[in-house]
Design an enzyme around this catalytic site. Structure first.
Site, PDB file in Angstrom:
ATOM      1  N   PHE A 108       0.809  -1.214   0.000  1.00 27.41           N
ATOM      2  CA  PHE A 108       0.000   0.000   0.000  1.00 27.41           C
ATOM      3  C   PHE A 108       0.848   1.271   0.000  1.00 27.41           C
ATOM      4  O   PHE A 108       0.315   2.371  -0.073  1.00 27.41           O
ATOM      5  CB  PHE A 108      -0.953   0.005   1.187  1.00 27.41           C
ATOM      6  CG  PHE A 108      -1.960  -1.108   1.157  1.00 27.41           C
ATOM      7  CD1 PHE A 108      -2.259  -1.803   0.000  1.00 27.41           C
ATOM      8  CD2 PHE A 108      -2.621  -1.467   2.310  1.00 27.41           C
ATOM      9  CE1 PHE A 108      -3.193  -2.832  -0.021  1.00 27.41           C
ATOM     10  CE2 PHE A 108      -3.563  -2.493   2.311  1.00 27.41           C
ATOM     11  CZ  PHE A 108      -3.843  -3.175   1.135  1.00 27.41           C
TER      12      PHE A 108
ATOM     13  N   HIS B 159      -0.730  -1.735   7.063  1.00 27.82           N
ATOM     14  CA  HIS B 159      -0.799  -0.346   6.608  1.00 27.82           C
ATOM     15  C   HIS B 159      -2.299  -0.078   6.564  1.00 27.82           C
ATOM     16  O   HIS B 159      -3.035  -0.760   5.853  1.00 27.82           O
ATOM     17  CB  HIS B 159      -0.173  -0.209   5.222  1.00 27.82           C
ATOM     18  CG  HIS B 159      -0.160   1.192   4.679  1.00 27.82           C
ATOM     19  ND1 HIS B 159       0.875   1.657   3.914  1.00 27.82           N
ATOM     20  CD2 HIS B 159      -1.040   2.211   4.760  1.00 27.82           C
ATOM     21  CE1 HIS B 159       0.632   2.913   3.558  1.00 27.82           C
ATOM     22  NE2 HIS B 159      -0.549   3.265   4.055  1.00 27.82           N
ATOM     23  N   MET B 160      -2.749   0.875   7.354  1.00 22.72           N
ATOM     24  CA  MET B 160      -4.179   1.129   7.485  1.00 22.72           C
ATOM     25  C   MET B 160      -4.867   1.152   6.119  1.00 22.72           C
ATOM     26  O   MET B 160      -4.350   1.718   5.163  1.00 22.72           O
ATOM     27  CB  MET B 160      -4.396   2.479   8.185  1.00 22.72           C
ATOM     28  CG  MET B 160      -5.829   2.820   8.499  1.00 22.72           C
ATOM     29  SD  MET B 160      -6.665   3.569   7.132  1.00 22.72           S
ATOM     30  CE  MET B 160      -8.351   3.416   7.674  1.00 22.72           C
ATOM     31  N   HIS B 161      -6.007   0.503   6.037  1.00 21.41           N
ATOM     32  CA  HIS B 161      -6.831   0.569   4.840  1.00 21.41           C
ATOM     33  C   HIS B 161      -8.285   0.333   5.224  1.00 21.41           C
ATOM     34  O   HIS B 161      -8.589  -0.462   6.091  1.00 21.41           O
ATOM     35  CB  HIS B 161      -6.367  -0.407   3.755  1.00 21.41           C
ATOM     36  CG  HIS B 161      -6.245  -1.829   4.197  1.00 21.41           C
ATOM     37  ND1 HIS B 161      -5.235  -2.269   5.050  1.00 21.41           N
ATOM     38  CD2 HIS B 161      -6.994  -2.912   3.917  1.00 21.41           C
ATOM     39  CE1 HIS B 161      -5.380  -3.572   5.254  1.00 21.41           C
ATOM     40  NE2 HIS B 161      -6.445  -3.978   4.583  1.00 21.41           N
ATOM     41  N   CYS B 162      -9.145   1.078   4.586  1.00 21.24           N
ATOM     42  CA  CYS B 162     -10.580   0.981   4.802  1.00 21.24           C
ATOM     43  C   CYS B 162     -11.201   0.321   3.578  1.00 21.24           C
ATOM     44  O   CYS B 162     -10.930   0.730   2.444  1.00 21.24           O
ATOM     45  CB  CYS B 162     -11.161   2.386   4.994  1.00 21.24           C
ATOM     46  SG  CYS B 162     -12.955   2.435   5.119  1.00 21.24           S
TER      47      CYS B 162
END
Length: 123
Positions: free
Chosen positions: A8, A92-95
């Site tokens: 990401f 790794h932050m993901h929405c």
């Protein structure tokens, strides 16, 4: 610190703003499944600063409009996995913005409660 192999940290946007971008999920749950991702490498939602949260919120709305125009879904699920116990596999932050279509699930009752299948229904 940004890991060299983070998938990401190499944006491939369909939509973007200064602090975040949206891209198609490479293993979509439904057609049009999008990921909204901050540009800064941060582990999960709780590590974001206020500006990043606003940027992600703005992209969720823009992505919904983009999907409505391009795919015409009947509904949406929005979700994040924060931590390994919650199912997070890429740190790794993901929405996830998952467009939903009538008939794509035998019984969608309970929606995101389906992360624990035996608790999905309100019995």
């Amino acid at each position: 610190m940004t890991p060299p192999d983070c998938p990401f940290c190499r944006p491939d946007p369909v939509l973007e703003n200064e602090l975040a971008y949206a891209r198609l999920d490479r293993n979509p749950v439904t057609p049009g499944h999008l990921l909204i991702i901050p540009r800064r490498h941060v582990e999960d939602w709780f590590g974001l600063d206020d500006a990043e949260r606003r940027a992600i919120d703005e992209l969720i709305h823009r992505a919904r409009d983009w999907l409505a125009e391009s795919r015409a879904p009947d509904g949406y699920n929005i979700g994040m996995n924060c931590g390994e116990a919650a199912g997070q596999t890429v740190f790794h932050m993901h929405c996830h913005l998952v467009p939903r279509y009538s008939g794509d699930s035998e019984d969608p009752t309970g929606g995101v409660r389906g992360v624990i299948p035996e608790r999905q229904r309100y019995d």
